[in-house]
Enzyme design. Structure first.
Site, PDB file in Angstrom:
ATOM      1  N   ASP A 287      -6.241  -2.637 -28.818  1.00 13.54           N
ATOM      2  CA  ASP A 287      -5.459  -3.716 -29.421  1.00 13.54           C
ATOM      3  C   ASP A 287      -4.108  -3.127 -29.802  1.00 13.54           C
ATOM      4  O   ASP A 287      -4.014  -1.969 -30.217  1.00 13.54           O
ATOM      5  CB  ASP A 287      -6.148  -4.256 -30.681  1.00 13.54           C
ATOM      6  CG  ASP A 287      -7.378  -5.090 -30.367  1.00 13.54           C
ATOM      7  OD1 ASP A 287      -7.345  -5.846 -29.381  1.00 13.54           O
ATOM      8  OD2 ASP A 287      -8.353  -4.994 -31.121  1.00 13.54           O
TER       9      ASP A 287
ATOM     10  N   CYS B  51     -10.731  -2.654 -30.437  1.00 11.96           N
ATOM     11  CA  CYS B  51     -11.586  -3.782 -30.791  1.00 11.96           C
ATOM     12  C   CYS B  51     -12.963  -3.220 -31.151  1.00 11.96           C
ATOM     13  O   CYS B  51     -13.535  -2.444 -30.376  1.00 11.96           O
ATOM     14  CB  CYS B  51     -11.699  -4.752 -29.621  1.00 11.96           C
ATOM     15  SG  CYS B  51     -12.920  -6.052 -29.890  1.00 11.96           S
TER      16      CYS B  51
END
Length: 155
Positions: free
Chosen positions: A60, A53
């Site tokens: 992620d 992120c």
């Protein structure tokens, strides 16, 4: 076309290669398509894709599916694996990661057609699925559904 012709000039296949520090540093390689006179689909699936992120630095995770109809070129799979792995240290939103991968492959390979589906796991309670393709899906070549169900949580 001989194997020597196809594999000449590759810099990563068959040897130890460090993971690139960023997608920009990653070297994506292509090889001549020995079946260029035949229309066919190629699928790569990366069920453990990881990026960061850009705001929090938290990881992620996504399940990527890349389909393409090659023209003159095939992507060399080890270079693709290293390219995708380079996103582990790269901060970008889901949409940017997915579309930039698709665009870079399309620019490199000049395929007849390419699509990428990015099926991202939830962060903040919202899964984000991102889809990009170079044009309409060809009608006369078998291209299976990507087969990744939308996120349903635990039940």
């Amino acid at each position: 076309m001989s194997k020597e012709d196809i594999y000449s000039g590759l810099t990563q296949l068959g040897q130890m290669t460090e993971t690139p520090k960023s997608p920009e540093e990653a070297v994506l390689e292509k090889v001549p398509n020995p079946q260029a006179d035949t229309r066919f689909a190629v699928r790569f699936t990366a069920p453990e894709f990881t990026s960061l992120c850009p705001m929090t630095g938290q990881p992620d995770f996504a399940h990527l599916v890349i389909d393409y109809l090659p023209g003159k070129w095939l992507v060399e799979s080890k270079s693709l694996k290293l390219y995708l792995t380079s996103f582990r240290n790269h901060g970008a939103f889901h949409e940017d990661c997915t579309v930039s991968i698709g665009r870079r492959l399309a620019d490199l390979l000049e395929p007849e057609w390419l699509r990428i589906g990015g099926y991202w796991y939830p962060r903040g309670g919202i899964p984000i699925d991102v889809f990009w393709q170079t044009g309409p899906e060809p009608k006369d070549v078998w291209i299976p559904e990507q087969g990744v169900p939308t996120y349903r949580g635990r039940g």
